[in-house]
Design a protein around this motif. Structure first.
Motif, short mmCIF file in Angstrom:
data_model
loop_
_atom_site.label_atom_id
_atom_site.label_comp_id
_atom_site.label_asym_id
_atom_site.label_seq_id
_atom_site.Cartn_x
_atom_site.Cartn_y
_atom_site.Cartn_z
N LEU A 1 7.70 10.77 -59.45
CA LEU A 1 9.16 11.42 -60.50
C LEU A 1 8.99 12.37 -61.95
CD1 LEU A 1 12.57 10.81 -60.45
CD2 LEU A 1 12.18 8.64 -61.67
N ASP A 2 9.43 12.87 -61.89
CA ASP A 2 9.51 13.76 -62.85
C ASP A 2 11.27 13.84 -63.50
OD1 ASP A 2 7.17 14.36 -62.23
OD2 ASP A 2 8.05 16.61 -61.66
N ILE A 3 11.37 14.30 -64.96
CA ILE A 3 12.29 14.10 -65.52
C ILE A 3 11.63 15.61 -66.60
CG2 ILE A 3 13.92 13.18 -67.27
CD1 ILE A 3 12.94 10.46 -66.43
N ALA A 4 12.72 16.27 -66.75
CA ALA A 4 12.58 16.98 -67.71
C ALA A 4 13.03 17.24 -69.10
CB ALA A 4 13.28 18.90 -66.69
N PRO A 5 12.87 17.94 -69.43
CA PRO A 5 13.28 18.27 -71.27
C PRO A 5 15.07 18.43 -71.14
CG PRO A 5 10.80 19.15 -71.06
CD PRO A 5 11.84 18.54 -69.56
N GLY A 6 15.55 17.48 -72.03
CA GLY A 6 16.97 17.44 -71.76
C GLY A 6 17.84 17.23 -70.12
N GLU A 7 17.03 16.76 -69.57
CA GLU A 7 17.69 16.59 -68.25
C GLU A 7 17.89 15.27 -67.72
OE1 GLU A 7 16.62 17.19 -63.73
OE2 GLU A 7 15.12 16.52 -65.06
N ILE A 8 19.11 14.76 -66.98
CA ILE A 8 19.53 13.60 -66.88
C ILE A 8 19.91 12.98 -65.71
CG2 ILE A 8 21.68 11.51 -66.81
CD1 ILE A 8 22.43 13.36 -69.05
N VAL A 9 18.77 12.36 -65.93
CA VAL A 9 18.37 11.51 -64.24
C VAL A 9 18.87 10.13 -63.90
CG1 VAL A 9 15.98 11.02 -62.06
CG2 VAL A 9 16.32 13.08 -63.77
N ALA A 10 19.24 10.36 -62.60
CA ALA A 10 20.00 9.25 -61.82
C ALA A 10 19.20 8.18 -60.97
CB ALA A 10 21.52 9.50 -61.61
N LEU A 11 18.93 6.83 -61.12
CA LEU A 11 18.37 6.34 -60.65
C LEU A 11 19.29 5.23 -59.34
CD1 LEU A 11 14.78 6.06 -59.19
CD2 LEU A 11 14.70 3.95 -61.10
N VAL A 12 19.12 5.65 -58.74
CA VAL A 12 19.88 4.48 -57.67
C VAL A 12 19.49 3.47 -56.84
CG1 VAL A 12 22.45 5.16 -56.63
CG2 VAL A 12 22.39 6.90 -58.70
N GLY A 13 19.99 3.00 -56.66
CA GLY A 13 20.34 1.79 -55.75
C GLY A 13 20.87 0.12 -55.72
N GLU A 14 20.08 -0.39 -54.33
CA GLU A 14 21.05 -1.61 -54.62
C GLU A 14 19.73 -3.04 -55.01
OE1 GLU A 14 22.41 -2.76 -49.81
OE2 GLU A 14 20.49 -2.00 -49.69
N SER A 15 20.45 -3.55 -55.68
CA SER A 15 19.82 -4.74 -56.36
C SER A 15 18.65 -5.19 -55.50
CB SER A 15 20.67 -6.48 -57.11
OG SER A 15 21.86 -5.95 -57.21
N GLY A 16 17.62 -5.46 -56.46
CA GLY A 16 16.12 -5.39 -55.63
C GLY A 16 15.51 -3.94 -54.97
N CYS A 17 15.62 -3.17 -54.67
CA CYS A 17 15.02 -2.00 -54.80
C CYS A 17 14.61 -1.83 -55.02
CB CYS A 17 16.68 -0.83 -54.35
SG CYS A 17 16.56 0.21 -55.27
N GLY A 18 13.82 -2.09 -56.26
CA GLY A 18 12.83 -1.41 -57.24
C GLY A 18 12.84 -1.08 -58.38
N LYS A 19 14.24 -0.47 -58.56
CA LYS A 19 14.74 0.61 -59.58
C LYS A 19 14.26 -0.15 -60.81
CE LYS A 19 19.46 -0.04 -59.01
NZ LYS A 19 20.06 -1.44 -58.19
N THR A 20 14.90 -1.73 -61.22
CA THR A 20 14.03 -1.59 -62.37
C THR A 20 12.88 -1.67 -63.02
OG1 THR A 20 16.75 -3.34 -62.99
CG2 THR A 20 14.76 -4.00 -64.03
N THR A 21 12.29 -2.16 -62.23
CA THR A 21 11.11 -2.91 -61.79
C THR A 21 10.22 -1.01 -62.54
OG1 THR A 21 10.56 -4.79 -60.52
CG2 THR A 21 8.45 -3.11 -60.39
N LEU A 22 10.70 0.13 -61.79
CA LEU A 22 10.41 1.51 -62.26
C LEU A 22 10.43 2.02 -63.45
CD1 LEU A 22 9.28 3.86 -61.11
CD2 LEU A 22 11.51 4.40 -59.84
N ALA A 23 11.66 1.25 -64.14
CA ALA A 23 12.20 1.98 -64.89
C ALA A 23 11.69 1.21 -66.32
CB ALA A 23 13.61 1.22 -65.22
#
Length: 335
Positions: free
Chosen positions: A40-62
């Motif tokens: 996963l890349d995030i560019a300068p000045g970019e807003i990326v939304a990480l989306v998924g159901e609860s339990g998909c791993g998105k909070t652990t990734l963050a």
């Protein structure tokens, strides 16, 4: 609300490569692969939304991108430098990458004034400048004006929207380059959500801030993000510019998530069962046990591959891509 144009630079501010986070199994059971191969890349000045159901791993990734959870394997780089988990390196990194939590009531100490809550980061990092000026500037940027009016107030004296602005001010006071916002408006009334989203957009436009917004709400992603990454069972299964992914979703999981939005033109797609346990990830495509395309017979000649052949990790850069046997993989998928 509409977003402004996405940044043109292709050099990432933050980059995750081959990221895995595995937690020990309970009572000697199989380990849980909470994050199971993510680029996963995030560019300068970019807003990326990480989306998924609860339990998909998105909070652990963050949390891993924030340095709060060390990866089992893979790496996180920021401005081209690999993040290491020494105390000194993490302290410097967390000054540049700040977390905005979901629940302002839980993240603000009820015994601290607004001034002390915002000044806490400055004191931890040994700020050498004018503390009062820095706190006032952060509150003003977060939309609490005049800032001096809020200095001596306590969280219980504020509205929910004002408390979230204090949390944002506490992140801004260190002048970070990236915000990681975990469900930043989930606990707010609908009338206030738009104000906070507009604030995040204005911070991007005025300060050049990047942001990773973690959410289960694809409608929120539409309103704020330049790019969206859809996560399922530890992996990103579809990613690309928000307009492309949300107006022409390719992955069956993305289509199911979009179908339950109020403005969706068709009937909701009901997924059977809960997401599989991350300690028992199925063979083949990890979504196949819930996939409406496979269940309906629409997968055709790739049905066998859906059940037996693993899909590649999607690369982290720009451009729309999908990990699905029923959709021809786009160029740029990693191995």
């Amino acid at each position: 609300m509409t977003t402004t144009k996405a940044p043109t630079t292709t050099v990432p501010l933050l980059s995750a490569t081959g990221l895995h986070v595995t937690f020990p199994g309970r009572r000697g059971g199989a380990p849980a692969r909470a994050v199971d191969g993510v680029d996963l890349d995030i560019a300068p000045g970019e807003i990326v939304a990480l989306v998924g159901e609860s339990g998909c791993g998105k909070t652990t990734l963050a949390r891993t991108l924030l340095g709060l959870v060390p990866p089992t394997s893979g790496s996180v780089t920021f401005t081209g430098e690999t993040l290491t988990h020494t105390s000194r390196a993490l302290k410097a990194y967390r000054k540049r990458v700040q977390l905005v939590l979901q629940d302002p009531s839980g993240s603000l100490n009820p015994r601290h004034t607004v001034y002390d809550a915002v000044a806490e980061g400055l004191r931890i990092h040994g700020h050498a400048g004018d503390e009062r000026e820095a706190v006032a500037s952060a509150l003003s940027r977060a939309g609490l004006r005049p800032p001096e009016r809020f200095f001596l107030r306590y969280p219980h004296e504020l509205s929910g929207g004002q408390r979230q602005r204090v949390v944002i001010a506490g992140a801004l006071v260190l002048e970070p380059e990236l915000l990681v916002a975990d469900e930043p408006v989930a606990s707010l009334d609908a009338s206030v959500r738009g104000e906070i989203l507009a604030l995040l957009l204005s911070l991007r436009d005025e300060l050049g801030l990047s942001a990773l917004v973690v959410t289960h709400d694809l409608g929120l992603a539409w309103n704020i993000a330049d790019r969206v990454a859809v996560m399922y069972l530890g992996r990103v299964v579809e990613t690309g510019p928000v307009e492309e992914v949300l107006t022409s979703p390719q992955h069956p999981y993305t289509r199911a998530l979009l179908s339950v939005l109020p403005e969706s033109p068709g009937p909701p797609i009901v997924l059977t069962g809960e997401p599989p346990d991350p300690s028992r990830i199925p063979a083949g495509c990890r979504f196949h046990v819930r996939c409406q395309v496979l269940a309906s017979g629409e997968a055709g000649g790739v049905a066998g591959a859906c059940r037996t052949s693993a899909l590649p990790v999607l690369s982290g850069g720009a451009g729309a891509r999908v990990a699905c046997h029923a959709v021809r993989p786009a160029a740029g998928a990693g191995s």
